[in-house]
Design an enzyme around this catalytic site. Structure first.
Site, mmCIF file in Angstrom:
data_model
loop_
_atom_site.group_PDB
_atom_site.id
_atom_site.type_symbol
_atom_site.label_atom_id
_atom_site.label_comp_id
_atom_site.label_asym_id
_atom_site.label_seq_id
_atom_site.Cartn_x
_atom_site.Cartn_y
_atom_site.Cartn_z
ATOM 1 N N SER A 83 0.885 -1.507 -0.007
ATOM 2 C CA SER A 83 0.141 0.273 0.119
ATOM 3 C C SER A 83 1.045 1.424 0.070
ATOM 4 O O SER A 83 2.051 1.336 0.645
ATOM 5 C CB SER A 83 -0.697 0.003 1.104
ATOM 6 N N TYR A 103 -1.718 -1.825 11.009
ATOM 7 C CA TYR A 103 -2.069 -1.140 8.849
ATOM 8 C C TYR A 103 -0.885 -0.916 8.577
ATOM 9 O O TYR A 103 -0.320 -1.635 7.560
ATOM 10 C CB TYR A 103 -3.311 -1.141 8.845
HETATM 11 N N1 LIG Z 1 -8.686 -0.596 -1.463
HETATM 12 C C1 LIG Z 1 -7.761 -0.006 -0.988
HETATM 13 O O1 LIG Z 1 -7.858 1.191 -1.159
HETATM 14 C C2 LIG Z 1 -6.173 -0.329 -1.088
HETATM 15 C C3 LIG Z 1 -5.104 0.410 -1.251
HETATM 16 C C4 LIG Z 1 -3.524 -0.031 -0.770
HETATM 17 C C5 LIG Z 1 -3.560 -1.896 -0.772
HETATM 18 N N2 LIG Z 1 -5.192 -2.385 -0.441
HETATM 19 C C6 LIG Z 1 -4.518 -3.875 0.228
HETATM 20 O O2 LIG Z 1 -4.860 -4.630 -1.403
HETATM 21 C C7 LIG Z 1 -5.363 -5.625 -0.487
HETATM 22 C C8 LIG Z 1 -6.949 -6.180 -1.501
HETATM 23 O O3 LIG Z 1 -8.196 -5.363 -0.588
HETATM 24 P P1 LIG Z 1 -8.557 -4.629 -0.705
HETATM 25 O O4 LIG Z 1 -8.432 -3.241 -0.996
HETATM 26 O O5 LIG Z 1 -8.870 -5.898 -2.573
HETATM 27 O O6 LIG Z 1 -10.039 -5.051 -0.515
HETATM 28 P P2 LIG Z 1 -11.426 -6.396 -0.150
HETATM 29 O O7 LIG Z 1 -11.943 -6.221 -1.218
HETATM 30 O O8 LIG Z 1 -11.676 -5.834 1.266
HETATM 31 O O9 LIG Z 1 -10.325 -7.616 -0.221
HETATM 32 C C9 LIG Z 1 -9.615 -8.390 0.697
HETATM 33 C C10 LIG Z 1 -10.047 -9.587 0.187
HETATM 34 O O10 LIG Z 1 -8.662 -9.898 1.188
HETATM 35 C C11 LIG Z 1 -9.421 -11.564 1.572
HETATM 36 N N3 LIG Z 1 -8.413 -11.939 3.045
HETATM 37 C C12 LIG Z 1 -8.505 -11.308 3.869
HETATM 38 N N4 LIG Z 1 -8.604 -11.977 4.915
HETATM 39 C C13 LIG Z 1 -8.344 -13.383 4.830
HETATM 40 C C14 LIG Z 1 -7.481 -14.580 5.300
HETATM 41 N N5 LIG Z 1 -7.372 -15.027 6.622
HETATM 42 N N6 LIG Z 1 -7.173 -15.540 4.560
HETATM 43 C C15 LIG Z 1 -7.588 -15.650 3.054
HETATM 44 N N7 LIG Z 1 -8.256 -14.192 2.319
HETATM 45 C C16 LIG Z 1 -8.352 -12.940 3.310
HETATM 46 C C17 LIG Z 1 -10.697 -11.718 1.669
HETATM 47 O O11 LIG Z 1 -11.179 -12.745 1.207
HETATM 48 P P3 LIG Z 1 -12.284 -13.744 2.593
HETATM 49 O O12 LIG Z 1 -13.243 -12.251 3.150
HETATM 50 O O13 LIG Z 1 -12.556 -13.923 1.434
HETATM 51 O O14 LIG Z 1 -11.461 -14.072 2.805
HETATM 52 C C18 LIG Z 1 -10.771 -10.721 0.368
HETATM 53 O O15 LIG Z 1 -11.043 -11.841 -0.436
HETATM 54 C C19 LIG Z 1 -5.258 -6.173 0.313
HETATM 55 O O16 LIG Z 1 -3.936 -6.083 1.066
HETATM 56 C C20 LIG Z 1 -5.092 -4.656 0.968
HETATM 57 O O17 LIG Z 1 -4.389 -3.760 2.505
HETATM 58 C C21 LIG Z 1 -5.938 -1.943 -0.470
#
Ligand SMILES: NC(=O)c1ccc[n+]([C@@H]2O[C@H](COP(=O)([O-])OP(=O)(O)OC[C@H]3O[C@@H](n4cnc5c(N)ncnc54)[C@H](OP(=O)(O)O)[C@@H]3O)[C@@H](O)[C@H]2O)c1
Length: 257
Positions: free
Chosen positions: A133, A147
């Site tokens: 991130s 985080y």
């Molecule tokens: N959205 C943003 O603004 C942003 C910005 C920078 C970085 N990120 C990073 O991008 C990545 C993806 O996030 P996203 O934004 O796409 O959010 P999201 O839509 O909430 O997706 C998160 C994913 O992680 C999975 N997950 C969470 N805990 C898990 C566990 N214990 N075991 C297996 N899978 C797990 C969830 O699947 P299940 O719940 O089905 O397990 C889901 O598929 C994360 O690492 C986040 O920190 C996001």
């Protein structure tokens, strides 16, 4: 067996779009997350050449099982995307939530990178994409302390491995993707809302994959976030922390300026 990509966090957001994009590029896809129904829906949408593995990567035994179940599946791309955040002051976020975050955002990424990297180096091919991130490029994140710290770990670890691989002329490549706000389910899980504009997960996935195949080590999908991260290097640390804290506080709705 066809070239294969293993994607954690594939049931939603950035991981789901990375799965769609890589499938379109001809990869066989192994989808991993906890919500099986979501994964099966995506597998059905993509079609043949997909496999679903339900796995909670916050559990070390589950990470080992994931590796054992997939190590002979000709994986050439590993995407560590599973992760989550929680907004609040350090004293108010529950310890259990933080420890689960460390297990998911740090330990699982560390373990899967280590396990697959050894095989990739032995075969002298393969890509590992760790979704960090822009939070990981800052000095820290007041109101989202754990985080930010977890993502700084991912950036630091990945940068070091990237340099180690370069110094041995390895054909294996690792990269850390550092997006700013992306419109996914992240905020619902973190219990907040963005105070600034966000990019789509489709755009984020496309830029991440292009950057990875172009062998970039740190990938920041959006130009304005890249400029912000560069600019922050020329501003005193204390001021960057103050501004970051205000931005995070705004997300909680406790600051309206
Ligand atoms: N959205 C943003 O603004 C942003 C910005 C920078 C970085 N990120 C990073 O991008 C990545 C993806 O996030 P996203 O934004 O796409 O959010 P999201 O839509 O909430 O997706 C998160 C994913 O992680 C999975 N997950 C969470 N805990 C898990 C566990 N214990 N075991 C297996 N899978 C797990 C969830 O699947 P299940 O719940 O089905 O397990 C889901 O598929 C994360 O690492 C986040 O920190 C996001």
């Amino acid at each position: 067996m066809a070239k294969t990509a293993l994607i954690t966090g594939a049931s939603s957001g950035i991981g789901r779009e990375i799965a769609r994009d890589l499938y379109g590029r001809g990869f066989r896809i192994i989808l991993c997350a906890r919500r099986e129904e979501r994964l099966r829906e995506l597998a059905a949408e993509l079609g043949e050449n997909t496999r679903v593995i339900v796995c909670d990567v916050s559990d070390r035994e589950e990470c080992l099982r994931l590796y054992e179940e997939t190590k002979n599946e000709n994986i050439s791309v590993l995407v560590n995307c599973a992760g989550f955040g929680a907004v609040g002051s350090f004293e108010e976020v529950p310890l259990d939530t933080e420890l689960r975050m460390i297990d998911t955002n740090i330990t699982a990424v560390h373990m899967l990178t280590k396990l697959f990297l050894k095989d990739f180096v032995a075969a002298d091919r393969g890509y590992i994409m760790n979704i960090a991130s822009s939070a990981g490029l800052m000095y820290g994140g007041p109101m989202m302390a754990t985080y930010y710290a977890s993502k700084a770990y991912v950036v630091s670890l990945t940068s070091a491995i990237c340099e180690e691989l370069k110094s041995t002329n390895s054909r294996v490549h690792v990269c850390a993707v550092c997006p700013g706000p992306v419109d996914t389910e992240f905020n619902d899980v973190a219990n907040c809302k963005f105070g600034v504009s966000s990019i789509t997960p489709e755009f984020c996935a496309q830029k991440a994959i292009e950057g990875m195949f172009n062998k970039k080590c740190i990938i920041i999908p959006e130009k304005s976030i890249k400029a912000l991260c560069t600019g922050a290097k020329f501003v005193p640390r204390s001021l960057v922390l103050k501004v970051t804290g205000k931005v995070q506080k705004k997300k909680t709705g406790r600051l309206t300026v």
